[in-house]
Scaffold this motif. Structure first.
Motif, short mmCIF file in Angstrom:
data_model
loop_
_atom_site.label_atom_id
_atom_site.label_comp_id
_atom_site.label_asym_id
_atom_site.label_seq_id
_atom_site.Cartn_x
_atom_site.Cartn_y
_atom_site.Cartn_z
N ASP A 172 0.82 -1.22 0.00
CA ASP A 172 0.00 0.00 0.00
C ASP A 172 0.85 1.26 0.00
O ASP A 172 0.52 2.24 -0.67
CB ASP A 172 -0.93 0.02 1.22
N ARG A 199 -5.36 2.22 -4.33
CA ARG A 199 -6.29 1.09 -4.37
C ARG A 199 -7.33 1.28 -5.49
O ARG A 199 -7.70 0.32 -6.16
CB ARG A 199 -7.00 0.94 -3.02
N SER A 218 -6.46 1.47 10.77
CA SER A 218 -5.96 1.93 9.48
C SER A 218 -6.47 1.07 8.32
O SER A 218 -7.03 1.58 7.35
CB SER A 218 -4.43 1.97 9.48
N ASN A 219 -6.26 -0.23 8.40
CA ASN A 219 -6.67 -1.12 7.32
C ASN A 219 -8.19 -1.26 7.24
O ASN A 219 -8.76 -1.35 6.14
CB ASN A 219 -6.03 -2.50 7.48
N TYR A 220 -8.84 -1.27 8.40
CA TYR A 220 -10.30 -1.33 8.44
C TYR A 220 -10.90 -0.16 7.67
O TYR A 220 -11.82 -0.33 6.86
CB TYR A 220 -10.75 -1.31 9.90
N GLY A 259 -1.55 4.20 10.28
CA GLY A 259 -0.48 3.21 10.38
C GLY A 259 0.27 3.24 11.69
O GLY A 259 1.41 2.79 11.76
N ASP A 295 -10.31 -0.51 3.89
CA ASP A 295 -11.13 -1.59 3.33
C ASP A 295 -12.59 -1.17 3.17
O ASP A 295 -13.26 -1.51 2.19
CB ASP A 295 -11.04 -2.84 4.20
#
Length: 357
Positions: free
Chosen positions: A4, A100, A241-243, A209, A246
């Protein structure tokens, strides 16, 4: 995902003592540069999380569309051989989302780096040199989350000009900034100019992050170092962060940007009229504000003032939308709210002057 983003930052986790909001505010107002200190990072409170999740639910589609429009404009101007360079830390989620989207829509895997820029000190020149050396034939596109007064827009323009004066011209290095929301009308590449809350404005490291704000202090950052950052390992269980990424990425399949919208986009004809500065100047005059640095316009910046700074007053436009969380936070903290004729923004936070206290 592992690819990423690549952070071009120096780990100074054990070298900076964090300070409370009031300690930092006093130091900043006494002349210490904000990049020489770090705020204390706490686990997100229930209030932080409530605002984050409600705004994410409310604005996920709007934000995804802003990401898509920004990405499409970047590709139209810079082409497929573009390197995304996000400005840590608020710009990092925006850069990841743009990367993304491009991968989802066009199966292109753009390189993405996150580097430091500091108001009053400029951009991390070592990081820029690293990227130019690594990708000599690519076009660099700087990315941030949103604009407030446009301070970073100006800082970036000055920093790139200074960089070229010092190191020579680079055809692939331009100071144009891309943002998801530009209520201040300070950039040409944007997803929207509507003032709305980009959810990562509600949280700190746990949406970026687990990194701190960037740090630049001569005693810990050497001549050839990247700017510094602290990693909050103790907050790993709270990391969203990733949640966040997504959730927004899932929205990409729920709409399709009409081609004629992008085809009509003409970078050279985009108007940058700094509309927001009219509001800033009016506030500075009407409330006798000693420095425009105390004025934080827009829903995102107002939210951050209420959560992280020592606020004095909140101004809201008569036609303000989607500011329920601002009003609730102000009520809880006992901060006065005043209606004010804002044109570019829905609200504005004013930092309290601690002079004499």
């Amino acid at each position: 995902m592992e690819d990423d983003v690549i952070f071009l930052l120096k780990d100074i986790s054990e070298k900076v003592v964090e300070k409370s909001n009031i300690e930092r505010e006093r130091a900043i107002q006494s002349g210490t540069h904000y990049s020489e200190m770090l705020p204390i990072e706490y686990s997100p409170s229930e209030k932080y999380l409530e605002i984050f999740h409600s705004s994410l639910k409310q604005f996920s589609t709007k934000l995804a569309i802003a990401v898509a429009l920004t990405a499409e404009k970047i590709l139209k101007i810079k082409g497929e051989n573009t390197v995304i360079v996000s400005l840590a830390r608020a710009g990092t989620p925006a850069g990841v989302l743009i990367k993304r989207y491009v991968k989802y829509k066009y199966s292109l895997n753009l390189n993405h780096y996150s580097i430091s820029i500091i108001r009053g000190k400029g951009i991390d020149e070592n990081a820029v040199k690293y990227i130019l050396k690594k990708h000599p034939n690519s076009c660099i596109q700087f990315v941030d989350g949103w604009t407030g007064k446009g301070a970073i827009t100006k800082e970036l323009t000055e920093a790139v000009c200074e960089f070229k004066t010092k190191y020579g011209e680079y055809a692939n290095l331009h100071s144009d900034l891309a943002v998801l929301a530009d209520p201040g009308h300070t950039v040409k590449i944007y997803g929207t100019r509507e003032d709305f809350l980009i959810p990562n404005a509600c949280l700190n490291s746990t949406i970026s992050g687990l990194l701190s704000r960037t740090v630049h202090r001569m005693d810990i950052i050497n001549k050839n170092d990247f700017h510094g950052v602290k990693y909050y390992k103790e907050l790993e269980k709270e990391d969203l962060s990733n949640y966040y990424i997504d959730i927004i990425e899932k929205e990409f399949s729920n709409f399709d940007i009409e081609r004629n919208v992008i085809e009509k986009f003409d970078f050279d004809k985009e108007v940058v009229d700094w509309e927001g500065m009219k509001d800033i100047k009016n506030i500075e005059r009407d409330f006798d504000i000693e420095s425009i640095h105390f004025i934080k316009p827009g829903i995102g910046e107002t939210t951050r003032v209420l959560l992280r700074r020592i606020p004095w007053k909140i101004l809201v436009a008569k036609n303000a939308k989607n500011i329920d969380h601002v009003l609730q936070l102000a009520k809880e903290k006992g901060i006065p709210v005043e209606e004010y004729p804002l044109n570019a923004y829905y609200c504005c936070g004013i930092v309290k002057s601690l002079k004499g206290e």
